[in-house]
Each structure stands twice: as C-alpha cells, then as structure tokens.
Design a protein around this motif. Structure first.
Motif, short mmCIF file in Angstrom:
data_model
loop_
_atom_site.label_atom_id
_atom_site.label_comp_id
_atom_site.label_asym_id
_atom_site.label_seq_id
_atom_site.Cartn_x
_atom_site.Cartn_y
_atom_site.Cartn_z
N ALA A 8 0.84 -1.19 0.00
CA ALA A 8 0.00 0.00 0.00
C ALA A 8 0.88 1.25 0.00
O ALA A 8 2.04 1.20 0.40
CB ALA A 8 -0.90 -0.01 1.22
N THR A 9 0.27 2.38 -0.44
CA THR A 9 0.93 3.68 -0.37
C THR A 9 -0.06 4.65 0.30
O THR A 9 -1.26 4.33 0.41
CB THR A 9 1.28 4.23 -1.77
N PRO A 10 0.41 5.84 0.70
CA PRO A 10 -0.52 6.80 1.32
C PRO A 10 -1.70 7.13 0.39
O PRO A 10 -2.79 7.45 0.87
CB PRO A 10 0.36 8.03 1.56
N ALA A 11 -1.51 7.02 -0.92
CA ALA A 11 -2.58 7.35 -1.87
C ALA A 11 -3.72 6.33 -1.85
O ALA A 11 -4.77 6.55 -2.48
CB ALA A 11 -1.99 7.44 -3.29
N ASP A 12 -3.54 5.21 -1.15
CA ASP A 12 -4.58 4.17 -1.11
C ASP A 12 -5.63 4.41 -0.02
O ASP A 12 -6.57 3.62 0.12
CB ASP A 12 -3.93 2.79 -0.85
N ALA A 13 -5.48 5.49 0.76
CA ALA A 13 -6.36 5.68 1.92
C ALA A 13 -7.84 5.65 1.53
O ALA A 13 -8.65 4.98 2.19
CB ALA A 13 -6.01 6.98 2.64
N ALA A 40 -10.15 8.93 9.80
CA ALA A 40 -9.10 8.99 10.83
C ALA A 40 -8.64 7.59 11.22
O ALA A 40 -7.44 7.34 11.39
CB ALA A 40 -9.63 9.73 12.07
N TYR A 41 -9.60 6.66 11.34
CA TYR A 41 -9.25 5.27 11.69
C TYR A 41 -8.38 4.65 10.60
O TYR A 41 -7.32 4.05 10.89
CB TYR A 41 -10.55 4.47 11.88
N LEU A 46 -2.98 3.10 8.42
CA LEU A 46 -2.08 3.16 7.26
C LEU A 46 -0.74 3.79 7.65
O LEU A 46 0.33 3.26 7.34
CB LEU A 46 -2.77 3.94 6.13
N ASN A 47 -0.81 4.91 8.38
CA ASN A 47 0.43 5.57 8.81
C ASN A 47 1.29 4.64 9.66
O ASN A 47 2.50 4.52 9.45
CB ASN A 47 0.12 6.81 9.66
N ASN A 48 0.65 3.99 10.63
CA ASN A 48 1.40 3.10 11.52
C ASN A 48 2.00 1.94 10.74
O ASN A 48 3.15 1.56 10.96
CB ASN A 48 0.49 2.57 12.62
N ALA A 49 1.20 1.34 9.85
CA ALA A 49 1.69 0.17 9.10
C ALA A 49 2.82 0.58 8.16
O ALA A 49 3.80 -0.16 8.00
CB ALA A 49 0.55 -0.47 8.33
N LEU A 50 2.71 1.77 7.55
CA LEU A 50 3.76 2.19 6.62
C LEU A 50 5.03 2.56 7.37
O LEU A 50 6.13 2.43 6.84
CB LEU A 50 3.28 3.37 5.76
N SER A 51 4.90 3.01 8.63
CA SER A 51 6.12 3.41 9.34
C SER A 51 6.79 2.27 10.10
O SER A 51 8.02 2.20 10.14
CB SER A 51 5.88 4.63 10.24
N THR A 52 5.99 1.35 10.68
CA THR A 52 6.66 0.29 11.45
C THR A 52 6.27 -1.12 11.04
O THR A 52 6.84 -2.10 11.53
CB THR A 52 6.34 0.41 12.97
N ILE A 69 -4.66 -5.96 4.14
CA ILE A 69 -4.20 -6.50 5.41
C ILE A 69 -3.14 -5.56 5.94
O ILE A 69 -2.31 -5.04 5.18
CB ILE A 69 -3.67 -7.95 5.27
N HIS A 70 -3.19 -5.28 7.24
CA HIS A 70 -2.13 -4.46 7.84
C HIS A 70 -1.83 -4.96 9.24
O HIS A 70 -2.66 -5.62 9.88
CB HIS A 70 -2.54 -2.98 7.89
N SER A 71 -0.64 -4.66 9.66
CA SER A 71 -0.21 -4.99 11.01
C SER A 71 0.97 -4.08 11.31
O SER A 71 1.71 -3.70 10.40
CB SER A 71 0.21 -6.47 11.07
N TYR A 72 1.12 -3.70 12.58
CA TYR A 72 2.24 -2.81 12.89
C TYR A 72 2.74 -3.05 14.31
O TYR A 72 2.12 -3.80 15.07
CB TYR A 72 1.86 -1.33 12.67
N LYS A 73 3.86 -2.41 14.62
CA LYS A 73 4.49 -2.66 15.92
C LYS A 73 3.81 -1.87 17.03
O LYS A 73 3.33 -0.75 16.80
CB LYS A 73 5.98 -2.28 15.85
#
Ligand SMILES: CC(C)(COP(=O)(O)OP(=O)(O)OC[C@H]1O[C@@H](n2cnc3c(N)ncnc32)[C@H](O)[C@@H]1OP(=O)(O)O)[C@@H](O)C(=O)NCCC(=O)NCCS
Length: 169
Positions: A8-13, A40-41, A46-52, A69-73
């Motif tokens: 994903a990229t930020p443009a996919d929001a 916002a959700y 997306l921000n969290n998954a793209l950063s960590t 699918i997303h997952s983050y730290k």
C-alpha cells in the motif's frame, strides 16, 4: 480477472476506506460498524503500518481495492519483535475465492523474507468468525488465549474473542 497484491501507499487511503466500509456492512466480521470506519481510523492504521509494519492491498484491473491487510508494531521497544493490531478485510463480493489466504500468505512471506527482526505476529478474532479462524489456523496461527465475553455478538449478548499468534520457525 487478474487481481494483484502490492504494498500500500498513502494514496490508497480512500480505496481502503471504501473497502472497509463495504466489509463492515456485513455483521460478524470486523469489530467496527460501517459508521465507525472513519478516515481517521483508516489513516491511523495506514500511517502506523507504513512506518513500522506492513500494509498490503489487492487491486483489480480497474483499480478497485478488494482486499487489505495491515499490522504494525506496538509502541514500547520491548515489543519491537512483534507485529500486532492486525486486521484483514476482503470485499464481500470477493470473499470465499482464496483472496484472504493469498494476501495473508503474502504478509507472512514478507515477514519471513524481509523482516528478520519480527519473531511473532498476533491478532484477535471473535470466536464465531469460523472462516477467519480457519484461515489463520491454516497459515500456522495457534490459539493462545480466550478472552471470555469480550465482544458483542451479532445474535445478542457477548462472545469470546480468541487471541492467536504466529511464530517464526
Ligand atoms: C475472513 C476473511 C478475511 C477470509 O478471506 P476469504 O477471501 O473470504 O477466504 P479464503 O477464500 O481465502 O479462504 C481462506 C480459508 O478460510 C476458510 N474458509 C473459507 N470459507 C469458509 C467457510 N465458509 N467456512 C469456514 N471456513 C472457511 C478455509 O480455511 C479457507 O482455506 P482453504 O481454502 O485452504 O480451505 C474474509 O472473509 C473477510 O474479510 N471477512 C470479513 C472481515 C473479517 O471477518 N475480517 C477478519 C476479522 S478477525
């Protein structure tokens, strides 16, 4: 129809927002209702998954996002070997055709090959979501905990949430 899976990229929001709203229209899957799926959700995930973490999307030839699918730290450094807060959504019109399995396998492949620091992936799923639990079990997740009476049930009352974990072998 060839459906591709990509990062994903930020443009996919906006595409992910539409996908999650459609998926949440069918009760018994995602914990949130369609009204609770807000920009916002989605943006926060997306921000969290793209950063960590990792965020993958499945896209049709006409650019519709039909799975994500997303997952983050988690924030504390003590959990830096864990990917958590995992959510997967397949558009209702595309469920039961192997797409959920494909995109989840792609996430675990990414972890296995490119993210050696990740030793554990964890998620929570309501007990009645047998399709999802079957999918996670087939991918190597084990049931590690049962959170009794944690989530409202579609049929009234409450039901257990099942805590599941995958470990790098
Ligand atoms: C749960 C979900 C992600 C599964 O994705 P999907 O594309 O529909 O599932 P797939 O076609 O890839 O099937 C994957 C596995 O699910 C299981 N499964 C599929 N259909 C099933 C059914 N009707 N009943 C029970 N298990 C089923 C099987 O284990 C299957 O593996 P197999 O093909 O090796 O038998 C998807 O249905 C979805 O987004 N549901 C709504 C949102 C949701 O519940 N998210 C998860 C919250 S924890």
């Amino acid at each position: 129809m060839e459906i591709i899976i990509r990062n994903a990229t930020p443009a996919d929001a906006d595409g992910i927002l539409a996908l999650y709203k459609a998926t949440a229209e069918v009760p018994g899957g995602l914990a949130r209702t369609s009204e609770e799926i807000t920009p916002a959700y989605i943006g926060n995930n997306l921000n969290n998954a793209l950063s960590t973490g990792i965020c993958l999307v499945a896209e049709t030839p006409d650019s519709q996002l039909v799975a994500e699918i997303h997952s983050y730290k988690l924030a504390p450094a003590a959990f830096k070997h864990v990917l958590g807060e995992l959510t997967i959504a397949v558009h209702p019109d595309f469920q039961g055709r192997g797409l959920g399995k494909r995109i989840f396998k792609a996430l675990l492949e990414e972890v296995t090959i490119n993210r050696p620091e990740i030793k554990r992936v964890e998620l929570i799923c309501r007990e009645s979501n047998t399709r999802a639990i079957g999918l996670y079990t087939s991918l190597g997740f084990r049931q590690e905990g049962r959170l009794e009476g944690r989530i409202e049930s579609v049929t009234g009352g409450v039901e257990a949430d099942i805590f599941m974990g995958w470990h790098r072998s």
